[in-house]
Design a protein around this motif. Structure first.
Motif, mmCIF file in Angstrom:
data_model
loop_
_atom_site.group_PDB
_atom_site.id
_atom_site.type_symbol
_atom_site.label_atom_id
_atom_site.label_comp_id
_atom_site.label_asym_id
_atom_site.label_seq_id
_atom_site.Cartn_x
_atom_site.Cartn_y
_atom_site.Cartn_z
ATOM 1 N N THR A 164 0.366 -5.035 8.594
ATOM 2 C CA THR A 164 0.689 -3.838 9.367
ATOM 3 C C THR A 164 -0.248 -3.676 10.566
ATOM 4 N N THR A 165 -1.079 -4.687 10.809
ATOM 5 C CA THR A 165 -1.825 -4.709 12.069
ATOM 6 C C THR A 165 -1.012 -5.565 13.044
ATOM 7 N N PRO A 166 -1.266 -5.419 14.347
ATOM 8 C CA PRO A 166 -0.439 -6.185 15.289
ATOM 9 C C PRO A 166 -0.764 -7.675 15.306
ATOM 10 N N VAL A 167 -0.609 -8.346 14.177
ATOM 11 C CA VAL A 167 -0.778 -9.802 14.130
ATOM 12 C C VAL A 167 0.597 -10.414 13.879
ATOM 13 N N PHE A 175 6.118 -2.724 7.428
ATOM 14 C CA PHE A 175 5.884 -3.758 6.417
ATOM 15 C C PHE A 175 7.198 -4.194 5.774
ATOM 16 N N ARG A 202 3.025 -1.207 15.512
ATOM 17 C CA ARG A 202 1.834 -1.495 14.707
ATOM 18 C C ARG A 202 0.543 -1.235 15.471
ATOM 19 N N GLU A 205 5.628 -4.838 16.942
ATOM 20 C CA GLU A 205 4.236 -5.012 17.328
ATOM 21 C C GLU A 205 3.710 -3.789 18.080
ATOM 22 N N ARG A 217 -11.353 -5.578 11.077
ATOM 23 C CA ARG A 217 -10.102 -4.831 11.240
ATOM 24 C C ARG A 217 -9.935 -4.358 12.685
ATOM 25 N N ILE A 232 -7.122 -13.244 17.933
ATOM 26 C CA ILE A 232 -6.775 -12.799 16.583
ATOM 27 C C ILE A 232 -6.822 -13.968 15.608
ATOM 28 N N GLU A 256 -0.524 -6.156 2.710
ATOM 29 C CA GLU A 256 0.110 -5.021 3.381
ATOM 30 C C GLU A 256 -0.754 -4.523 4.542
ATOM 31 N N THR A 257 -2.056 -4.372 4.288
ATOM 32 C CA THR A 257 -2.919 -3.918 5.382
ATOM 33 C C THR A 257 -2.986 -4.970 6.479
ATOM 34 N N LEU A 258 -2.939 -6.232 6.071
ATOM 35 C CA LEU A 258 -3.009 -7.307 7.067
ATOM 36 C C LEU A 258 -1.763 -7.316 7.937
ATOM 37 N N PRO A 267 -2.460 1.944 2.730
ATOM 38 C CA PRO A 267 -1.500 1.877 1.638
ATOM 39 C C PRO A 267 -2.033 2.519 0.367
ATOM 40 N N SER A 308 5.551 1.763 8.619
ATOM 41 C CA SER A 308 4.438 0.929 9.075
ATOM 42 C C SER A 308 4.875 -0.509 9.330
#
Lengths: 321, 250
Positions: free
Chosen positions: B92-95, A55, A78, A75, A103, B3, B88-90, A85, A53
């Motif tokens: 793993t987004t395309p930011v 990370f 992602r 990117e 989100r 974003i 982690e969730t933040l 997680p 992912s």
């Protein structure tokens, strides 16, 4: 490398200071598959997923998701994954709707599309009634569903779920599994778990991981067949023990047998067949021919649990030393 | 950019939806009020030609508020996300890392400015009861708020940096408090040093936050000070960005 592969992992290694979490694993996942990453705690499942992912970076090896490199084209990758997680972290002060919308926007959906998708995933995950509630006040099951909805909201090609049923009650587990299964048509799913029946029920294919390595990779059925040599036939027949023993010893295809008295006249026979033989018709024919009464005839299949324990055991003992 | 706004809105939401945000605002209002009372009693006994805003910055109250409030504001930004796993969730987004750092800093800055608004009320009170027109003179008020803004930016960027370093909010608050206090004290070092070491005292004098703020409060905007604050703020934001990126090469 296969272009059709959703995930292509080659020689992936991840070392933390002084500890190797993942030791040179390779595997591919085709589009549309549901693959279970199975292994005890600390086997390297979460690390593998975090690398997938984007990370964490890999120490060495290459990982491609939908043809894009997770490090160089992070990117793009992602954009294509939905990742949940372990322990499903959420912002507790936000409302469900608000969170999912946030989100969706982060994942690049425009205003209209995000509203559309919001409705769809909330219905899909059974969140419609709690849309206006604050996440921190939801039950664990609902929180998990919010996490799943988040992973789905931008219709990713690949969904990565790290222990999606952790800490849920049996009803909720069942609901989550149903949901995962229903995703199969449109998405590729990679889930990790240390609970076997879960993988057995939801996955097309399983990768058993232990100590940073992949020890076995196959469909649940094949894994069971692999172990079929060790499976047994159990028959309970009412017959004199000596005659039964004699008859069994003359039967072809039996490698080993064991007759022990059961209640009444019945004898319990545990038979180990030679490879590939199905003994059950022969046993039935025998009982019919002699006029013996038979009240049970079953094949005890090795459960995946046995396979799992067997595969992961040797190293576990080394570990203990 | 979209974003960035999405992220900044969530961060601001987190400030204004949580009890901590209001506790900080309440605490700051209390301290401002307290300093105002002290100021008024002093003023009553001893008339002074200075504008009220300047009087305020001659006391240590202002610095106490800045030094205490900024770590409390920024400690959560990265540390809490790392602790709870939402980082982690933040990420793993395309930011991009830059968007995340910029949004967090910007939202903290906005909250910080909102936090200082009640002080305007104090100035209105002064004008209403004393007929002292200079209390609300556009120049002095503007200069004062510019100073508040610049000082805040610097200390908040320090706080961002501290918060990015650790998973513990407590540790983040302490690190930024210590960094802030040391930065503040460097200015006094310049006065304490013997004059013989010329270039050193010159360098140190640029760190005279206390004196610079004093000038701002008089309505005097010194470009050297502005450049000093802005560049140091960007320096710490750059460090923050590096720390956030570091998980990729660690």
């Amino acid at each position: 490398m296969n272009d059709n592969a959703m995930i292509a992992v080659t020689d992936l290694t991840k070392r933390y200071a002084g500890r190797t979490a993942v030791a040179g694993i390779s595997f591919t996942v085709a589009r549309g598959e549901i693959v279970g990453l199975l292994g005890p705690n600390g086997a390297g499942k979460s690390t593998t997923m975090r690398i997938l992912s984007c990370f964490l970076p890999a120490t060495s090896g290459t990982v491609r998701v939908s043809g894009f490199d997770v490090f160089r084209q992070s990117e793009e990758v992602r954009r294509r994954i939905g990742y949940m997680p372990e322990n499903n972290p959420l912002y507790p002060e936000m409302r469900v709707q608000e969170y999912l919308k946030f989100r969706a926007r982060l994942k690049g959906l425009n205003w209209r599309r995000s509203r559309e998708r919001l409705g769809t995933v909330m219905e899909q995950c059974g969140l419609t009634e709690v849309g206006r509630r604050i996440i921190g006040q939801l039950s664990k099951g609902y929180k998990q569903r919010v996490g799943l909805a988040d992973a789905l909201v931008h219709e990713p090609e690949l969904i990565i779920l790290d222990e999606p049923t952790l800490g849920l009650d049996p009803h909720q587990i069942r609901a989550v599994r149903q949901l995962i299964k229903s995703l199969a048509q449109k998405h590729t799913v990679l889930i990790s778990t240390h609970i076997l029946p879960e993988a057995e029920m939801t996955c097309n294919r399983m990768l058993i991981m232990f100590d940073g390595k992949i020890l076995a990779a196959d469909t649940p059925d094949n894994l069971q067949r692999l172990m079929a040599g060790g499976s047994q036939i159990i028959a309970e027949i009412a017959a004199p023990a000596d005659e039964l023993r004699e008859a069994l010893s003359q039967m072809p295809g039996i490698e080993q047998f064991n007759v022990s008295p059961c209640e009444g006249e019945f004898q319990r026979c545990a038979l180990t067949p030679r490879d590939g033989y199905d003994l059950r018709p022969a046993i039935f024919a025998l009982a019919l021919e002699r006029g013996w009464i038979m009240r049970e005839l079953t094949r005890s299949r090795h459960s995946l649990e046995d396979i799992y324990v067997q595969v992961t055991k040797p190293t576990e003992e080394e570990d203990g030393e | 950019m979209r974003i960035f706004w999405t992220l900044a809105r969530r961060e601001l939401g987190a400030f204004f939806c949580s009890i901590t945000g209001y506790v900080i605002i309440a605490a700051v209002m209390f301290l401002i009020g307290l300093s105002f009372v002290v100021l008024m009693t002093n003023l009553g006994s001893d008339p002074s030609p200075m504008p009220v805003t300047e009087m305020f910055y001659r006391t240590y109250f202002f610095w106490l508020i800045v030094l205490l409030a900024t770590p409390a504001l920024t400690m959560r930004l990265f540390a809490l996300e790392k602790f709870s796993g939402t980082f982690e969730t933040l990420m793993t987004t395309p930011v991009s890392d830059l968007q995340v750092v910029a949004a967090k800093f910007a939202s903290a800055l906005v909250f910080y400015i909102v936090m200082w608004l009640p002080m305007l009320a104090c100035l209105f009170v002064v004008r209403h009861f004393t007929n002292q027109t200079c209390a609300l003179d556009a120049g002095t008020v503007g200069g004062m708020y510019l100073g508040v803004f610049l000082v805040g930016g610097l200390f908040l960027s320090l706080g961002c940096f501290a918060s990015a370093l650790t998973r513990s909010q407590m540790a983040a608050a302490m690190i930024s408090f210590v960094l802030g206090v040391s930065l503040f004290s460097v200015g006094f070092l310049a006065e304490a040093l013997p004059v013989a070491t010329q270039w050193q005292s010159q360098v140190l004098s640029y760190f005279g936050l206390f004196e610079q703020m004093h000038n701002f409060a008089r309505g005097m905007v010194d470009t050297r000070a502005v450049i000093f604050y802005v560049s140091l703020t960007f320096f710490f934001l750059f460090l923050t960005l590096r720390v956030v990126e570091s998980r990729r090469w660690k």
